[in-house]
Scaffold this active site. Structure first.
Site, PDB file in Angstrom:
ATOM      1  N   CYS A 129     -21.885   8.615 -17.196  1.00 16.99           N
ATOM      2  CA  CYS A 129     -22.540   7.422 -16.651  1.00 16.99           C
ATOM      3  C   CYS A 129     -23.597   6.915 -17.623  1.00 16.99           C
ATOM      4  CB  CYS A 129     -23.110   7.731 -15.274  1.00 16.99           C
ATOM      5  SG  CYS A 129     -23.753   6.295 -14.384  1.00 16.99           S
ATOM      6  N   LYS A 144     -23.650  16.903 -15.399  1.00 18.49           N
ATOM      7  CA  LYS A 144     -24.589  15.828 -15.712  1.00 18.49           C
ATOM      8  C   LYS A 144     -26.022  16.307 -15.535  1.00 18.49           C
ATOM      9  CE  LYS A 144     -25.503  10.952 -14.700  1.00 18.49           C
ATOM     10  NZ  LYS A 144     -25.217   9.823 -13.785  1.00 18.49           N
ATOM     11  N   GLU A 197     -15.319   9.127 -14.921  1.00 24.21           N
ATOM     12  CA  GLU A 197     -16.196   9.781 -13.952  1.00 24.21           C
ATOM     13  C   GLU A 197     -15.603   9.689 -12.546  1.00 24.21           C
ATOM     14  OE1 GLU A 197     -20.851   9.259 -12.428  1.00 24.21           O
ATOM     15  OE2 GLU A 197     -19.837   7.641 -13.509  1.00 24.21           O
TER      16      GLU A 197
END
EC number: 2.3.1.269
Length: 547
Positions: A416, A366, A292
């Site tokens: 994440c 995301k 990320e």
């Protein structure tokens, strides 16, 4: 003397605090060994179950459950202090207060569960010897249903934060066999039942074990045995050939990652790791995956030469690259701008202009954003302004996004802590409305550098392992500071890099197809079971009670 028995006023709070602290140790094999996590979790929770069920009132049960959970969350989530103080720049007292405030809020859910169970299960009614077996079974099931119901609420209220769900303590226990059917919330129900059954073995009035109260414990053992048998079953089947991946762990210190003066250093490190030639006898990677926010600035803020360098890496290795990057885009025909935390995929044929505009064919945005870190909840701008956290206020991605098609396999990315929310991963594994088949491999990219080399890294790996058990899909994790790993479809860690060390992890991952019951129905079966138990408990609670 039992935890709920008579004694000095400080004794029971001290026991509950110690049990809560022990409970916090059960969610990852650090410092305890993996084999001990499930027993520690059940025994510690049994203390809370016994204390709350023996409370003189539902209000006192709430206080006892809250105290236990407060210590469990405060210790289990201590790494949030590292994020807020060491890297967020928040003063130590304020960072500690932040951890305690969050823990106090999260502890309300277990506290309310204990209060509800105590209200439905008064401690001294229907206590004739012939009824004890039925009573302990009913009490254990009711207490477990209340606990699991509030675990689920914790996963959805205010965007949800289901970290330290008790199901994660059982990744290496027989209860893991239930994951493909009932998911983590079903496992939480079974783990809570085992704890309540253990609590029921202890008869506070006499201080002796009563064989009549062993029925619930026997049922718990049967459920564990059934879980072991279910764990022998294969819920998915191989599809295609194994995919050769290179997972990159750059280990860029978080305090340096977003420093403009050190931007080039971080970029160079990742370029060098991605460019490493295969070891002797090692096949070339079909895909290189980087963590990320490998690029800690928006893609259009970088000169074209940076993207030229990455395209050259793909060309020399004859491979594709997937990397985490914050994107700034302007959709066609739109007047506004979108800012997303994304993964993009490209190869040597990808035009630089597509990379600079964020319009690559392979892209994942995301969808479950981190409060305060990636978006600002209403009324909390003041708190975010106190923290030195870059790249806030992102836009959300769609619930179902195309997988990355690589060498006959289909990869569904998440970013994440999105892998904490199992139901949100399922649409990518199911066939789409257009008939497009679901993903065969899951991939998580993250930057856990915010939390240092703490329990957060091991806890996150346990979460990923349970997602693979629920879905019977392998998952790879490419992280900045660790733990970069490959997990097979049965939840076993096939390979991993040590935390806090730069390196690459070459792995061959076999894609899998076929849907587990959990992958088809998500949390619905577990919630239905929890709901039925609560309805039965409420109905029984209306019956006249024997003195």
């Amino acid at each position: 003397m039992s935890p709920a028995g008579k004694g000095p006023a400080w004794r029971q709070p001290a026991i509950l605090a110690a049990a809560g602290a022990a409970h916090a140790l059960s969610f990852a094999p650090d410092p305890l060994p993996a084999w001990s996590l499930a027993p520690v979790q059940v025994i510690a929770l049994a203390v809370a179950a016994h204390a709350s069920l023996q409370a003189p009132s539902a209000r006192r049960a709430l206080a006892r459950g809250w105290l236990f959970a407060m210590f469990s969350f405060s210790l289990g989530l201590y790494w949030l202090y590292v994020s807020m103080h060491d890297y967020g720049g928040l003063a130590a007292p304020l960072a500690a207060a932040g951890v305690l405030a969050l823990s106090a809020f999260l502890a309300l859910f277990p506290g309310l569960a204990c209060a509800a169970a105590r209200w439905l299960c008064p401690p001294h009614w229907d206590a004739s010897p012939p009824a004890r077996a039925r009573r302990t079974l009913y009490t254990a099931a009711t207490w477990a249903a209340c606990w699991a119901a509030l675990e689920w609420l914790r996963a959805v209220v205010l965007t949800g934060f289901p970290w330290l769900n008790i199901g994660y303590a059982h990744v290496d226990s027989p209860l893991a066999g239930w994951a493909p059917l009932l998911g983590v919330h079903g496992m939480a129900l079974l783990a809570a039942f085992a704890a309540a059954a253990l609590a029921g073995l202890w008869q506070s009035a006499s201080g002796r074990i009563d064989s009549r109260q062993a029925l619930a414990a026997g049922v718990a053992l049967l459920l564990a045995g059934a879980g072991w048998l279910l764990g022998q079953f294969s819920w998915s089947r191989p599809e295609g050939k194994p995919l050769h991946l290179r997972l990159v762990q750059g280990n860029v210190e978080q305090s340096q990652k977003f420093d403009p003066a050190l931007l080039e250093t971080g970029l160079r490190r990742h370029l060098e790791l991605a460019s490493l030639p295969p070891r002797p006898g090692e096949p070339k990677p079909d895909l290189i995956i980087l963590p990320e926010t490998v690029l800690p600035v928006f893609q259009d803020q970088l000169p074209a030469s940076v993207w030229d360098a990455w395209i050259e890496v793909a060309r020399r290795a004859d491979t594709r690259i997937a990397m985490g990057v914050p994107l700034h885009t302007q959709p066609d025909g739109a007047t506004g701008h979108r800012y997303t935390n994304s993964v993009i995929g490209f190869d040597a044929s990808t035009p630089v202009e597509q990379l600079r505009t964020g319009t690559t064919a392979m892209r994942y945005d995301k969808q479950h954003l981190v409060p305060w870190g990636e978006y600002v909840p209403p009324g909390f701008r003041w708190f975010v302004d106190m923290l030195d956290i870059p790249l806030g206020d992102f836009d959300r991605g769609a619930a179902r996004q195309p997988s990355f098609d690589i060498a006959g396999q289909r990869i569904a990315f998440n970013i994440c802590y999105e892998d904490l929310f199992g139901p949100e991963l399922l649409p990518a594994l199911q066939d789409g409305p257009d008939g497009r088949p679901g993903a065969t491999i899951m991939a998580n990219v993250s930057n856990l550098g915010w939390f240092g080399n703490t329990w957060a890294l091991r806890q996150h790996l346990q979460i990923g392992r349970l997602r693979t058990m629920e879905t019977a899909r392998p998952m790879v994790a490419a992280t900045n500071t660790g733990i970069t790993a490959a997990i097979d479809a049965r939840g076993r860690v096939a390979a991993a890099l040590p935390a806090g060390r730069a390196g690459v992890l070459p792995v061959a991952v076999q894609g899998m197809t076929g849907l587990t019951p959990y992958a088809r129905f998500g949390d619905k079966p577990a919630l239905a079971l929890i709901g039925l138990l609560l309805i039965a408990a409420a109905a029984r609670g209306r019956r006249p009670r024997q003195p």
